[in-house]
Design a protein around this motif. Sequence first.
Motif, PDB file in Angstrom:
ATOM      1  N   LEU A   1       1.834  -6.556   3.931  1.00 18.65           N
ATOM      2  CA  LEU A   1       2.701  -7.040   2.851  1.00 18.65           C
ATOM      3  C   LEU A   1       3.943  -7.764   3.382  1.00 18.65           C
ATOM      4  N   PHE A   2       4.596  -7.165   4.377  1.00 21.75           N
ATOM      5  CA  PHE A   2       5.799  -7.768   4.956  1.00 21.75           C
ATOM      6  C   PHE A   2       5.586  -8.153   6.419  1.00 21.75           C
ATOM      7  N   GLN A   3       4.305  -8.413   6.748  1.00 15.75           N
ATOM      8  CA  GLN A   3       3.918  -8.854   8.093  1.00 15.75           C
ATOM      9  C   GLN A   3       4.204  -7.814   9.167  1.00 15.75           C
ATOM     10  N   GLN A   4       4.337  -6.558   8.782  1.00 19.18           N
ATOM     11  CA  GLN A   4       4.659  -5.506   9.738  1.00 19.18           C
ATOM     12  C   GLN A   4       3.650  -4.369   9.653  1.00 19.18           C
TER      13      GLN A   4
ATOM     14  N   ARG B   1       7.943   5.106   5.086  1.00 21.68           N
ATOM     15  CA  ARG B   1       8.452   6.066   4.110  1.00 21.68           C
ATOM     16  C   ARG B   1       7.586   6.081   2.861  1.00 21.68           C
ATOM     17  N   ALA B   2       7.152   4.893   2.411  1.00 19.00           N
ATOM     18  CA  ALA B   2       6.298   4.802   1.227  1.00 19.00           C
ATOM     19  C   ALA B   2       4.983   5.536   1.480  1.00 19.00           C
TER      20      ALA B   2
ATOM     21  N   GLY C   1      -7.875   2.822  -1.586  1.00 12.70           N
ATOM     22  CA  GLY C   1      -7.992   1.449  -2.067  1.00 12.70           C
ATOM     23  C   GLY C   1      -6.747   0.608  -1.917  1.00 12.70           C
ATOM     24  N   MET C   2      -5.679   1.186  -1.347  1.00  8.13           N
ATOM     25  CA  MET C   2      -4.434   0.412  -1.171  1.00  8.13           C
ATOM     26  C   MET C   2      -4.241   0.088   0.307  1.00  8.13           C
ATOM     27  N   LYS C   3      -3.646  -1.087   0.563  1.00  8.50           N
ATOM     28  CA  LYS C   3      -3.207  -1.392   1.929  1.00  8.50           C
ATOM     29  C   LYS C   3      -1.708  -1.068   1.950  1.00  8.50           C
ATOM     30  N   MET C   4      -1.367   0.141   2.394  1.00  9.84           N
ATOM     31  CA  MET C   4       0.036   0.554   2.328  1.00  9.84           C
ATOM     32  C   MET C   4       0.790   0.233   3.606  1.00  9.84           C
ATOM     33  N   VAL C   5       1.994  -0.262   3.418  1.00 13.58           N
ATOM     34  CA  VAL C   5       2.910  -0.494   4.532  1.00 13.58           C
ATOM     35  C   VAL C   5       4.212   0.239   4.226  1.00 13.58           C
ATOM     36  N   GLN C   6       5.173   0.192   5.186  1.00 16.21           N
ATOM     37  CA  GLN C   6       6.459   0.901   5.072  1.00 16.21           C
ATOM     38  C   GLN C   6       6.241   2.409   5.200  1.00 16.21           C
TER      39      GLN C   6
END
Lengths: 222, 222
Positions: free
Chosen positions: B51-54, B69-70, B62-67
């Motif tokens: 999402l934020f290139q990190q 803490r999230a 089913g989600m591509k989670m980033v961050q």
Amino acid sequence: MSGKPRLTYVNGRGRMECIRWLLAAAGVEFDEIFLERREEYEKLIKDGSLLFQQLPLVEIDGMKMVQSRAILSYIAATHNLYGKDLKERARIDMYVEGIADLMQMILMFPFSPPEAKEKNLDSLKERATNRYFPVFEKVLKEHGQDFLVGNKFSWADVALIEAILAVEEKIPAVLSAFPQLQAFKKRISNVPTIKKFLQPGSPRKPPPDERYIETVMRVFKL
Amino acid sequence: MAGKPKLYYSKGRGRMESIRWLLAAAGVEFEEQFIETREDLQKLQKDGSLLFQQVPLVEIDGMKMVQSRAILSYIAAKYNLYGKDLKERAWIDMYVEGTTDLMGMIMILPFQPADQKENNLALITERAKTRYFPVYEKALKDHGHDYLVGNKLSWADIHVLEAILMTEECKPDILSTFPQLQAFKGRISNVPTIKKFLQPGSQRKPPPDEKYVAAVKKIFNF
């Protein structure tokens, strides 16, 4: 007893501003204590008010809360600004974490040496226009809804509008390539609680000035 | 379909380790794809996965989670490691924000100039002993329960154990003045899922060595 949340910080934005935004957006009135002297901060530490000896401090619902993310999550959850289920919550968390990284650049700005300021401004512009704003532009374009998550006003919308306005203060034309965000900015600014917060006389704090920087350096001994 | 979470990161601790700990503690099996070259990272960035290139990136439900803490909040909530109500959640959030700050200092240690290492280690020790560990020591002493929040295993316990072990790697006798935390460490290490994670052959990653530091600098270009 008022039962209103009470915010303790210095008289400026810093790490408390996002909390002021969220409380205001939720229509929650709050009191504020502004620290001016180092002794006031040391007293708070001595009397055990600050869990990790740091500010922000928000007294809310009988708790002395610290750590801005913990505070924001609590406010969002208790005021129906955190989505309808865990997946919407996850989306909101991802968005606000990205926005927090962007806001961190702005937070540090006044405390960077003068010779680094131009470079930091360039970095801010680059990150805002290449990494963060495109994400939200795309989200809004794809679902065509008024709000970022779940077709309902949430913490994510509050965080984004705060970030847009903060970046615009430094880079006025930053939204020029983002029509969805321009419309979003207008829409969210007109949400009644936000509109009120954006008017003079609200608890919203001005951008950091010399006096604010001096106060921060003095109180936190930086 | 099995639907095991899939973790994308370099082959070391960094910002993914707390996620590995939490999934393991929750008894959730997961897969890992290791980023070994700059090209591996660029591929993920190009295909829109980040999402934020990190990274970290965790594919889950089913989600591509980033961050991170999230991701951690989602896992904690999904697997009942987030307290029974919003106030317990608030306490868990406050506690983990503290350990996040402490572990953050340790995480960047190998990436800082060699001549600052001694000073940085001294600061970590000072913060652990005077700012963070006393909080958890007091919490355990005051309520006398086995777990930090709500008399039940939560994300806070897992995060604090991770922080204790990480700090002990920097300074082996760090718990010498914290009897509650010594007992806590013993107790939480014996929770079956955590005991398993602490055994050789688990997905727990070793402390960063020179090889890892060099690889990370190359992949992330700093």
